[in-house]
Write a protein that holds these residues in place. Sequence first.
Motif, PDB file in Angstrom:
ATOM      1  N   ALA A   2       0.843  -1.189   0.000  1.00 60.68           N
ATOM      2  CA  ALA A   2       0.000   0.000   0.000  1.00 60.68           C
ATOM      3  C   ALA A   2       0.879   1.241   0.000  1.00 60.68           C
ATOM      4  CB  ALA A   2      -0.896  -0.004   1.228  1.00 60.68           C
ATOM      5  N   THR A   3       0.369   2.288  -0.652  1.00 59.56           N
ATOM      6  CA  THR A   3       1.125   3.539  -0.734  1.00 59.56           C
ATOM      7  C   THR A   3       0.214   4.743  -0.510  1.00 59.56           C
ATOM      8  OG1 THR A   3       0.802   3.717  -3.129  1.00 59.56           O
ATOM      9  CG2 THR A   3       2.808   2.594  -2.383  1.00 59.56           C
ATOM     10  N   PHE A   4       0.850   5.846  -0.136  1.00 64.03           N
ATOM     11  CA  PHE A   4       0.205   7.147  -0.076  1.00 64.03           C
ATOM     12  C   PHE A   4       1.043   8.077  -0.930  1.00 64.03           C
ATOM     13  CE2 PHE A   4      -0.026  11.398   1.981  1.00 64.03           C
ATOM     14  CZ  PHE A   4      -1.316  11.703   1.596  1.00 64.03           C
ATOM     15  N   LYS A   5       0.472   8.504  -2.050  1.00 64.47           N
ATOM     16  CA  LYS A   5       1.174   9.340  -3.023  1.00 64.47           C
ATOM     17  C   LYS A   5       2.509   8.712  -3.418  1.00 64.47           C
ATOM     18  CE  LYS A   5      -1.175  13.567  -1.775  1.00 64.47           C
ATOM     19  NZ  LYS A   5      -1.096  14.963  -1.378  1.00 64.47           N
ATOM     20  N   GLY A   6       2.473   7.397  -3.614  1.00 62.85           N
ATOM     21  CA  GLY A   6       3.641   6.654  -4.062  1.00 62.85           C
ATOM     22  C   GLY A   6       4.591   6.213  -2.969  1.00 62.85           C
ATOM     23  N   ASN A   7       4.404   6.680  -1.748  1.00 62.99           N
ATOM     24  CA  ASN A   7       5.278   6.312  -0.639  1.00 62.99           C
ATOM     25  C   ASN A   7       4.683   5.144   0.139  1.00 62.99           C
ATOM     26  OD1 ASN A   7       7.212   8.482  -0.996  1.00 62.99           O
ATOM     27  ND2 ASN A   7       5.542   9.824  -0.361  1.00 62.99           N
ATOM     28  N   PRO A   8       5.480   4.116   0.432  1.00 61.06           N
ATOM     29  CA  PRO A   8       4.967   2.930   1.136  1.00 61.06           C
ATOM     30  C   PRO A   8       4.386   3.272   2.512  1.00 61.06           C
ATOM     31  CG  PRO A   8       7.184   2.536   0.308  1.00 61.06           C
ATOM     32  CD  PRO A   8       6.909   4.007   0.126  1.00 61.06           C
ATOM     33  N   ILE A   9       3.306   2.595   2.854  1.00 58.93           N
ATOM     34  CA  ILE A   9       2.715   2.689   4.184  1.00 58.93           C
ATOM     35  C   ILE A   9       2.504   1.278   4.713  1.00 58.93           C
ATOM     36  CG2 ILE A   9       1.630   4.965   3.924  1.00 58.93           C
ATOM     37  CD1 ILE A   9      -0.964   3.588   3.147  1.00 58.93           C
ATOM     38  N   THR A  10       2.421   1.165   6.031  1.00 60.53           N
ATOM     39  CA  THR A  10       2.302  -0.135   6.681  1.00 60.53           C
ATOM     40  C   THR A  10       0.870  -0.370   7.129  1.00 60.53           C
ATOM     41  OG1 THR A  10       4.535   0.192   7.541  1.00 60.53           O
ATOM     42  CG2 THR A  10       3.225  -1.574   8.536  1.00 60.53           C
ATOM     43  N   GLU A 143     -11.942  -5.333  -1.759  1.00 60.67           N
ATOM     44  CA  GLU A 143     -11.032  -4.507  -2.552  1.00 60.67           C
ATOM     45  C   GLU A 143     -10.167  -3.695  -1.605  1.00 60.67           C
ATOM     46  OE1 GLU A 143     -10.809  -1.171  -6.104  1.00 60.67           O
ATOM     47  OE2 GLU A 143     -12.746  -1.551  -5.161  1.00 60.67           O
ATOM     48  N   TYR A 144      -8.893  -4.033  -1.567  1.00 57.97           N
ATOM     49  CA  TYR A 144      -7.904  -3.237  -0.851  1.00 57.97           C
ATOM     50  C   TYR A 144      -7.258  -2.334  -1.897  1.00 57.97           C
ATOM     51  CZ  TYR A 144      -7.990  -6.493   3.147  1.00 57.97           C
ATOM     52  OH  TYR A 144      -8.357  -7.254   4.227  1.00 57.97           O
ATOM     53  N   LEU A 145      -7.346  -1.044  -1.727  1.00 55.02           N
ATOM     54  CA  LEU A 145      -6.724  -0.135  -2.683  1.00 55.02           C
ATOM     55  C   LEU A 145      -5.222  -0.132  -2.477  1.00 55.02           C
ATOM     56  CD1 LEU A 145      -8.432   1.802  -4.670  1.00 55.02           C
ATOM     57  CD2 LEU A 145      -9.702   0.686  -2.868  1.00 55.02           C
ATOM     58  N   GLY A 146      -4.481  -0.159  -3.562  1.00 54.76           N
ATOM     59  CA  GLY A 146      -3.027  -0.124  -3.463  1.00 54.76           C
ATOM     60  C   GLY A 146      -2.504   1.272  -3.163  1.00 54.76           C
ATOM     61  N   GLU A 147      -3.205   2.275  -3.680  1.00 56.03           N
ATOM     62  CA  GLU A 147      -2.835   3.682  -3.470  1.00 56.03           C
ATOM     63  C   GLU A 147      -3.978   4.366  -2.728  1.00 56.03           C
ATOM     64  OE1 GLU A 147      -1.684   7.365  -3.086  1.00 56.03           O
ATOM     65  OE2 GLU A 147      -0.228   5.900  -3.839  1.00 56.03           O
ATOM     66  N   MET A 148      -3.647   4.991  -1.618  1.00 56.17           N
ATOM     67  CA  MET A 148      -4.636   5.595  -0.730  1.00 56.17           C
ATOM     68  C   MET A 148      -5.492   6.657  -1.417  1.00 56.17           C
ATOM     69  SD  MET A 148      -3.646   7.127   2.932  1.00 56.17           S
ATOM     70  CE  MET A 148      -4.733   8.100   3.916  1.00 56.17           C
ATOM     71  N   THR A 149      -4.958   7.324  -2.425  1.00 57.10           N
ATOM     72  CA  THR A 149      -5.671   8.445  -3.049  1.00 57.10           C
ATOM     73  C   THR A 149      -6.544   8.031  -4.235  1.00 57.10           C
ATOM     74  OG1 THR A 149      -3.765   8.938  -4.459  1.00 57.10           O
ATOM     75  CG2 THR A 149      -3.875  10.080  -2.335  1.00 57.10           C
ATOM     76  N   GLU A 150      -6.614   6.734  -4.554  1.00 59.82           N
ATOM     77  CA  GLU A 150      -7.408   6.271  -5.694  1.00 59.82           C
ATOM     78  C   GLU A 150      -8.834   5.933  -5.273  1.00 59.82           C
ATOM     79  OE1 GLU A 150      -5.294   2.900  -7.226  1.00 59.82           O
ATOM     80  OE2 GLU A 150      -3.763   4.139  -8.168  1.00 59.82           O
ATOM     81  N   HIS A 151      -9.746   5.973  -6.251  1.00 62.56           N
ATOM     82  CA  HIS A 151     -11.134   5.566  -6.033  1.00 62.56           C
ATOM     83  C   HIS A 151     -11.243   4.048  -6.094  1.00 62.56           C
ATOM     84  CE1 HIS A 151     -13.360   9.422  -6.279  1.00 62.56           C
ATOM     85  NE2 HIS A 151     -12.299   9.807  -6.956  1.00 62.56           N
TER      86      HIS A 151
END
Length: 165
Positions: A2-10, A143-151
Amino acid sequence: MATFKGNPITLVGPTLNKGDQAPDFVINKSLVEEVSLKDFAGKVKLISVVPSIDTGVCDAQTRRFNEEAANLGDNVIILTVSVDTPFAQSRWCGAAGVEKVVMLSDFKNHSFGEAYGVYIKEFGLDMRSIFVIDANDTIQYVEYLGEMTEHPNYEAAINAVKALV
């Protein structure tokens, strides 16, 4: 990952899959009223998880599912989970005219986020995700979103609900 604006998150907690029994949770409906999965027994549940209701994608996601709720029947409940306080959720719903989804707050103990594998360690928020759970509390769509900012994929989630009613 998972990422937030391309940066990995845990993300903390398990990854759930179609066919898994939905984990129970304790979450706030108001500052003092708590609910759990059992409170929605016998209904098809679409759980829409948003990091914070006051952001553009979270706002759009919640409004979209609020619109869809009218077409899904009385055996379906749409729950929106965020870590916003119940006060903030209530204020937002009033301003947005959102009345068909049930807002639930994971702000106290992150029980939902940790049980469903969406608690973001770095931010103390829950990751955007969708869960469709049948009347017997079996997960039928995830559905787990890979990027936090996506729909999320709204159509796939709604179709998963419609297949159960």
